[in-house]
Every structure is written in structure tokens, then in C-alpha cells.
Motif scaffolding. Structure first.
Motif, PDB file in Angstrom:
ATOM      1  N   GLU A 108     -14.970 -15.287  44.085  1.00 57.70           N
ATOM      2  CA  GLU A 108     -14.482 -14.297  44.583  1.00 57.70           C
ATOM      3  C   GLU A 108     -14.569 -12.801  43.036  1.00 57.70           C
ATOM      4  O   GLU A 108     -14.920 -11.639  44.653  1.00 57.70           O
ATOM      5  N   ALA A 109     -14.981 -13.287  42.434  1.00 64.66           N
ATOM      6  CA  ALA A 109     -15.121 -12.013  41.655  1.00 64.66           C
ATOM      7  C   ALA A 109     -16.626 -11.533  42.138  1.00 64.66           C
ATOM      8  O   ALA A 109     -16.530 -10.713  40.993  1.00 64.66           O
ATOM      9  N   ARG A 110     -17.800 -12.371  41.645  1.00 64.42           N
ATOM     10  CA  ARG A 110     -18.553 -12.491  41.480  1.00 64.42           C
ATOM     11  C   ARG A 110     -18.979 -11.399  43.298  1.00 64.42           C
ATOM     12  O   ARG A 110     -19.894 -10.440  43.045  1.00 64.42           O
ATOM     13  N   TRP A 111     -18.498 -12.711  43.738  1.00 60.34           N
ATOM     14  CA  TRP A 111     -19.086 -12.277  45.514  1.00 60.34           C
ATOM     15  C   TRP A 111     -17.963 -11.329  46.353  1.00 60.34           C
ATOM     16  O   TRP A 111     -17.838 -11.103  47.605  1.00 60.34           O
ATOM     17  N   GLY A 112     -16.971 -12.164  45.822  1.00 56.84           N
ATOM     18  CA  GLY A 112     -15.252 -11.171  46.966  1.00 56.84           C
ATOM     19  C   GLY A 112     -14.687  -9.796  46.854  1.00 56.84           C
ATOM     20  O   GLY A 112     -14.793  -9.330  46.465  1.00 56.84           O
ATOM     21  N   ALA A 113     -13.621 -10.972  46.703  1.00 57.68           N
ATOM     22  CA  ALA A 113     -12.136  -9.902  46.483  1.00 57.68           C
ATOM     23  C   ALA A 113     -12.275  -9.384  45.251  1.00 57.68           C
ATOM     24  O   ALA A 113     -11.549  -7.997  45.475  1.00 57.68           O
ATOM     25  N   GLY A 114     -12.584  -9.628  44.167  1.00 64.15           N
ATOM     26  CA  GLY A 114     -12.836  -9.257  43.202  1.00 64.15           C
ATOM     27  C   GLY A 114     -14.146  -8.147  42.653  1.00 64.15           C
ATOM     28  O   GLY A 114     -14.116  -7.789  40.776  1.00 64.15           O
ATOM     29  N   SER A 157     -12.358  -6.346  35.838  1.00 66.37           N
ATOM     30  CA  SER A 157     -13.006  -7.347  34.909  1.00 66.37           C
ATOM     31  C   SER A 157     -12.026  -8.418  34.994  1.00 66.37           C
ATOM     32  O   SER A 157     -11.717  -9.450  34.400  1.00 66.37           O
ATOM     33  N   ASP A 158     -10.441  -8.522  35.497  1.00 67.24           N
ATOM     34  CA  ASP A 158      -9.447  -9.303  34.780  1.00 67.24           C
ATOM     35  C   ASP A 158      -9.322  -9.214  36.990  1.00 67.24           C
ATOM     36  O   ASP A 158      -8.578  -8.662  37.792  1.00 67.24           O
ATOM     37  N   LEU A 159      -9.194 -10.540  37.467  1.00 66.34           N
ATOM     38  CA  LEU A 159      -8.542 -11.269  38.651  1.00 66.34           C
ATOM     39  C   LEU A 159      -7.793 -12.374  38.601  1.00 66.34           C
ATOM     40  O   LEU A 159      -7.767 -13.039  37.221  1.00 66.34           O
ATOM     41  N   ILE A 215      -0.970 -26.432  44.476  1.00 71.11           N
ATOM     42  CA  ILE A 215      -1.242 -24.935  44.435  1.00 71.11           C
ATOM     43  C   ILE A 215      -2.244 -24.950  42.667  1.00 71.11           C
ATOM     44  O   ILE A 215      -1.617 -25.492  41.988  1.00 71.11           O
ATOM     45  N   GLY A 216      -2.878 -24.118  42.274  1.00 66.08           N
ATOM     46  CA  GLY A 216      -3.710 -24.204  41.379  1.00 66.08           C
ATOM     47  C   GLY A 216      -4.112 -22.233  41.594  1.00 66.08           C
ATOM     48  O   GLY A 216      -4.081 -22.374  42.532  1.00 66.08           O
ATOM     49  N   GLY A 217      -4.368 -21.949  40.037  1.00 68.07           N
ATOM     50  CA  GLY A 217      -4.363 -20.488  39.841  1.00 68.07           C
ATOM     51  C   GLY A 217      -5.955 -20.977  38.694  1.00 68.07           C
ATOM     52  O   GLY A 217      -6.518 -21.670  38.060  1.00 68.07           O
ATOM     53  N   GLY A 218      -6.363 -19.513  38.957  1.00 69.83           N
ATOM     54  CA  GLY A 218      -8.015 -19.658  38.163  1.00 69.83           C
ATOM     55  C   GLY A 218      -7.840 -17.963  37.669  1.00 69.83           C
ATOM     56  O   GLY A 218      -7.194 -17.329  38.784  1.00 69.83           O
ATOM     57  N   GLY A 219      -8.034 -17.316  36.825  1.00 66.26           N
ATOM     58  CA  GLY A 219      -7.902 -16.293  36.160  1.00 66.26           C
ATOM     59  C   GLY A 219      -9.204 -16.140  34.881  1.00 66.26           C
ATOM     60  O   GLY A 219      -9.956 -16.917  34.519  1.00 66.26           O
ATOM     61  N   ILE A 220      -9.771 -14.954  35.427  1.00 66.20           N
ATOM     62  CA  ILE A 220     -10.723 -14.259  35.028  1.00 66.20           C
ATOM     63  C   ILE A 220     -10.077 -12.726  34.001  1.00 66.20           C
ATOM     64  O   ILE A 220      -9.540 -11.578  34.655  1.00 66.20           O
ATOM     65  N   VAL A 221     -10.194 -12.957  33.010  1.00 64.79           N
ATOM     66  CA  VAL A 221      -9.614 -12.043  32.297  1.00 64.79           C
ATOM     67  C   VAL A 221     -10.878 -11.212  30.944  1.00 64.79           C
ATOM     68  O   VAL A 221     -11.867 -12.293  30.570  1.00 64.79           O
ATOM     69  N   SER A 222     -11.205  -9.767  31.088  1.00 65.59           N
ATOM     70  CA  SER A 222     -12.736  -9.484  30.624  1.00 65.59           C
ATOM     71  C   SER A 222     -13.594 -10.269  31.814  1.00 65.59           C
ATOM     72  O   SER A 222     -14.643 -10.298  29.660  1.00 65.59           O
ATOM     73  N   GLY A 223     -13.846 -10.337  32.100  1.00 65.20           N
ATOM     74  CA  GLY A 223     -14.407 -11.224  32.701  1.00 65.20           C
ATOM     75  C   GLY A 223     -14.959 -13.065  32.626  1.00 65.20           C
ATOM     76  O   GLY A 223     -16.066 -13.104  33.308  1.00 65.20           O
ATOM     77  N   HIS A 224     -13.943 -12.868  31.297  1.00 60.19           N
ATOM     78  CA  HIS A 224     -14.177 -14.251  31.123  1.00 60.19           C
ATOM     79  C   HIS A 224     -13.313 -15.250  31.638  1.00 60.19           C
ATOM     80  O   HIS A 224     -11.886 -15.133  31.877  1.00 60.19           O
ATOM     81  N   VAL A 225     -14.265 -16.222  32.580  1.00 61.07           N
ATOM     82  CA  VAL A 225     -12.473 -17.269  32.847  1.00 61.07           C
ATOM     83  C   VAL A 225     -11.665 -18.379  31.999  1.00 61.07           C
ATOM     84  O   VAL A 225     -11.857 -18.330  30.609  1.00 61.07           O
ATOM     85  N   VAL A 226     -10.417 -17.977  32.192  1.00 62.82           N
ATOM     86  CA  VAL A 226      -9.562 -18.981  31.650  1.00 62.82           C
ATOM     87  C   VAL A 226      -9.488 -20.211  31.652  1.00 62.82           C
ATOM     88  O   VAL A 226      -9.208 -21.083  32.208  1.00 62.82           O
ATOM     89  N   HIS A 227     -10.005 -20.517  30.788  1.00 61.84           N
ATOM     90  CA  HIS A 227      -9.707 -22.530  30.016  1.00 61.84           C
ATOM     91  C   HIS A 227      -9.795 -22.785  28.665  1.00 61.84           C
ATOM     92  O   HIS A 227     -10.581 -21.967  28.138  1.00 61.84           O
TER      93      HIS A 227
END
Lengths: 291, 291
Positions: free
Chosen positions: B112-118, B122-124, B133-145
Motif C-alpha cells: 500500500e505504501a509503494r503503489w496504493g493508499a500510502g 513516509s509513515d503508514l 487481526i494483524g498490523g504493519g507499520g511504516i515509519v520514516s519509510g522503514h517497515v517496523v520489525h
């Protein structure tokens, strides 16, 4: 060696410093009155040194977006005289050097990451528990501040009125984390300042429960490699073992990693920089601003 | 143009694709059986193209740490045959190209960050609400893990048994977010599959309340510039206005930003890539892996 300047802008005092790193910081304190009266001695102090850049960790709310016309401002604070104060701009104009700017708690997180409990880690959570509750996150080495900046103190957590009939003290959300677990919330619930409650008072078990709930939610969201708990309330170090145990009980096998399962004593810790997390974080911001 | 390969590794099927981007993806589906039986046609399909790199978004738990001896493995899954399966390693060995590896929901967030709603953000935050239920976070362009990877579905949220006596369906935490608001939780509470409940059933108001609580906590922690809600349960699009209103009511003026205060319809949205968020996220991982 390059000299950097640092300002920890608080509601009651400005802590200022300059140095090359954590080992040689020269510090001065100035009371927070009006912006003019406060900034004059701050600037004078920092002018003593030949600085490459200055970093500021500020009370808020603040505008952290470099593209915004009010970047570096303290925005809608109730603190008289400080609304729409261009803090970063005034420091930049007076000293003629690049200025890094963050919230106070983000700066503290960065300070611990650079010189304290988070050295060598890319992902860190710093939570301060005192007059308010605030959190700063580092993700892949970057401070979390997307749309605005985190307000981790105001997350909603379960509150069982049978166990804790106190309705919560947050004027905005009632029984959010800060409403249940800040210093003033403890004071209202127990009728005594937290530092006057004995270490074996049941207040601490309840407080540890709320902080473990918060740490659990934040860990499930940010997946930090370490959680640093600081602030005045966390000087009650008897809470650390209680929080660690409750954190594991609540997660119930989630966050499967030796750091949590075998070495939780090194996973949930106090700040290594004591009360210098904020000012050293501001120094780290100056390093970043110098580029 | 460079060709990339993508694998969305799910518990029931593997979606595979190759292409240069979102507009020219060639896709194939293979049922998930044993690793050998599943991977043979996947590899054969991807061998058709001259790939620069492959990206994998996988069901878990997985090991995401490049330094770890089990990096790229599916680790302790209850799914027969897949425990300690070196998924990334097997694909890398068979195709001889760099392999990017993430959780399925982190990959969807990245898609979604690359081609979709985001796009452009930089932060999604991407939250999927379905069987789990699962969540994925993008912070300053980086995937949170960080330490492991987020498990946002298992955060604790307030649960008022007077309003909702259902005790929760999570085998680990009872009434955590997933225990209260996943598809199976709805099914247990109401005795009917969610898709069979009419759009005006009170189930949806309660569901919207829980998802707003979750979105609020996650927004206060990650400060995303946009929140994307996907997954099977979110096909009930009547929930979007309810979630947006409840999100604002619960935050009560926190997260002060025009995006929330004036344009919340563009702040909490469905996935722009529909059910292609995951496979396109895997394609974005391949781009990153190619460097």
C-alpha cells in the motif's frame, strides 16, 4: 573534536549544554519565564562555545515537520507567552548554526539510544512516567514522528472498576494510561504524592499492572529491542520486577524471543543516563543537524 | 525494465507473481500443502521470468533478522510440515537471486505504501481484520520489525462486559483486540458468520467501536499519516464512517492535525490495492532486495 549545543526546553526550566559527547557536557539551568527572558541567557550561554549545530528537545505541542511554515514552533501550549513561539528559528537566528528539533520525550529516547540503554540497538522504546506520561520510539534508527508525534501516554488500556474504582484523571480521556497511571493520577487516587507512599503500598502493584499493560501494547506495536522506563514515578525501582513479571503474564507467550523469555531483566530497564537522557538527546539532535 | 518476482505465502494458498510493477503483474495461485509440494510449482512458475530478485510476504511466525541463523524461516507454526521451513533460503537457492522477506501483513503495508493508499507518505499503518487481526507499520519509510515483528492484533483494549458480555475468543489473551474483533470472534459472539449479519445489525457498531479503539491506540503510538483498514471483515464498508466518527470521539482532540480534524475521510481508508496489497508488497520487497 566538534562542539555541539543542546537545549532541553521544559515548562519550568531550560537545561542547556555544550560538548563533544556524553563525557564532557558543560551544563547550565535557566528558569522558564517568558520566551524573551528565558532565551536571552540560553543564547548567551551557548555563544561561549564555537558550535557546529544545536539540538532542542522541547515541551509541546510542537511542529516537527520541516516543510511546515511553523516548523520548530511550540504551537498551542496553554503556557502563557509560549503559544506560537518560534523556538528553533530564534535559536538558529541568534547562533547562525543548523538546529535539530524534537519533542522532549523523543529527544530523551534518542539520548538513550545514542549514549544510554539503547546503544547498539536500532529499535527502542522510551516511556517517561511522571507529571504526564509520554513515549518516544526509535524504529530502524529513526525517531517516530509521522503525522504529528506520538502521544503514547493517552492510549486506552483496560480498566477494571471493581479492582480500581478511581475514574481516571485525564481531562481529555478520563481513564487513558496517563489518566490512570501518571503521578497526579496516583496522587488523586491515594490522596498522597507517590513519593510519600511506602514501597510496599498496594498502589505500586496497581501502577505496575497499568505500566505493564502499556508496555505490552507498545511492544506489540513497535517491537522494540529494549524498553526504557524513566521519569519521576519510575524512581520507585521496586516496580521494575513487578512490571517485568506482569508484562510476561499479560503477553502470555507473545513476543517469543529470548530477550523477553530469558533476559527480561535486560529488556525492561531504567534509563542509563539518569536525568540526562533529555539533554543528551538534544546533543544527539545537534550531531544529526550538523549532518 | 527490470523484472521482479513476488510470493505471498499464505496458510491456504501461495499467490505468486512477476512483473516490473503494479501495472503488469502476472499472477498464479498454488494451494498450500507440504513445503516440497507447494514450492515446486512456485519455483517453476517464477523460473519463466529472468528475475532480478524475489520478495516474500509470509504467514508466520517468521524470523526477520538478517544476522540470525534462521533468517527467512517460518519458525514455530502449528501448520504441519512448515515448522522451521527455510522458505527464503529455498527460494534463493532455487532461483539464484536476492530474496527479500517479511511477514504477510508487513508486506501488505509496504504494498500500500509503494503503489496504493500510502503513495508519497513516509509513515503508514495497515491493519487487516479477518480470521486474525494483524498490523504493519511504516515509519520514516522503514517497515517496523525490531525485536521480532509487531503483533498489533493482540493489544489490550478496554472491554466493558456490561455492553459486551462476550468474554473474547483469543486462546492466549481472551479479550485482546483479536479476541474481541476478529471474524471468528464475531462469529462466536453472534452465532453467525460476519458476512451473514445485515449491515444494520448492532454487531457493526460494536465492531467499529473496537476497531476505533485499536486505530486510536496505534495512531497515538506510531503517528501514521494514514490508516489503511483491510481484510475480510472490512469489506463491510458501512463501518468506515462509524470507525472515523468513533476514532475522533475517543481521541477527543488528541492528534491535532487537519488530516484528522477536517479530512478524516482520507485518513482512515480501505486498501487501494484491494486484495493485491500483499502480493504487490512482496514485489516491493523484491525491488528493495535488488538494491
Amino acid at each position: 573534536m566538534k562542539l555541539y549545543g543542546a537545549i532541553e526546553a521544559g515548562g519550568t526550566k531550560f537545561v542547556c549544554g555544550f560538548g563533544t559527547g556524553a563525557h564532557d557536557l558543560t551544563v547550565a539551568l535557566f528558569p522558564t519565564t517568558t520566551p524573551d527572558e528565558t532565551l536571552a541567557p540560553v543564547i548567551e550561554f551557548l555563544k561561549q562555545a564555537n558550535l557546529e549545530a544545536v539540538g532542542i528537545g522541547s515541551f509541546g505541542p510542537v511542529d516537527l515537520h520541516p516543510g511546515s511554515p511553523t516548523f520548530g514552533y511550540i504551537t498551542s501550549t496553554p503556557k502563557p507567552g509560549w503559544t506560537n513561539c518560534d523556538l528553533a528559528g530564534r535559536v538558529r537566528a541568534a547562533l547562525g548554526v543548523p538546529v535539530g528539533f524534537e519533542t522532549d520525550v523523543n529527544a530523551a529516547a534518542l539520548g538513550e539510544a545514542r549514549w544510554g540503554a539503547g546503544v547498539g540497538l536500532s529499535d527502542l522504546l522510551y516511556l517517561t512516567v511522571g507529571t504526564g506520561i509520554g513515549g518516544g520510539g526509535i524504529v530502524s534508527g529513526h525517531v517516530v514522528h509521522g503525522l504529528v508525534h506520538p502521544e503514547m501516554g493517552h492510549i486506552s488500556i483496560p480498566h477494571d472498576p471493581a479492582r480500581d474504582p478511581f475514574p481516571g484523571a485525564c481531562p481529555f480521556h478520563g481513564d487513558c494510561l496517563e489518566g490512570l497511571a501518571s503521578g497526579p493520577a496516583m496522587m488523586k487516587r491515594w490522596g498522597k504524592a507517590p513519593e510519600r507512599l511506602p514501597p510496599d503500598h498496594p498502589a505500586w502493584e496497581l501502577e505496575a499492572h497499568y505500566l505493564a499493560l502499556a508496555a505490552g501494547n507498545l511492544a506489540l506495536t513497535l517491537s522494540p529491542q529494549r524498553i526504557v522506563l524513566g521519569g519521576g514515578v519510575m524512581r520507585q525501582t521496586q516496580m521494575f520486577p513487578m512490571i517485568r513479571e506482569e508484562f510476561r503474564r499479560l503477553l502470555h507467550g507473545y513476543v517469543r524471543h529470548p530477550a523477553v523469555e530469558q533476559e527480561i531483566g535486560a529488556y525492561i530497564v531504567g534509563p542509563k543516563l539518569g536525568d540526562r537522557s533529555g539533554i543528551l538527546g538534544a546533543l544527539a539532535l545537534a550531531e544529526q543537524a550538523a549532518g
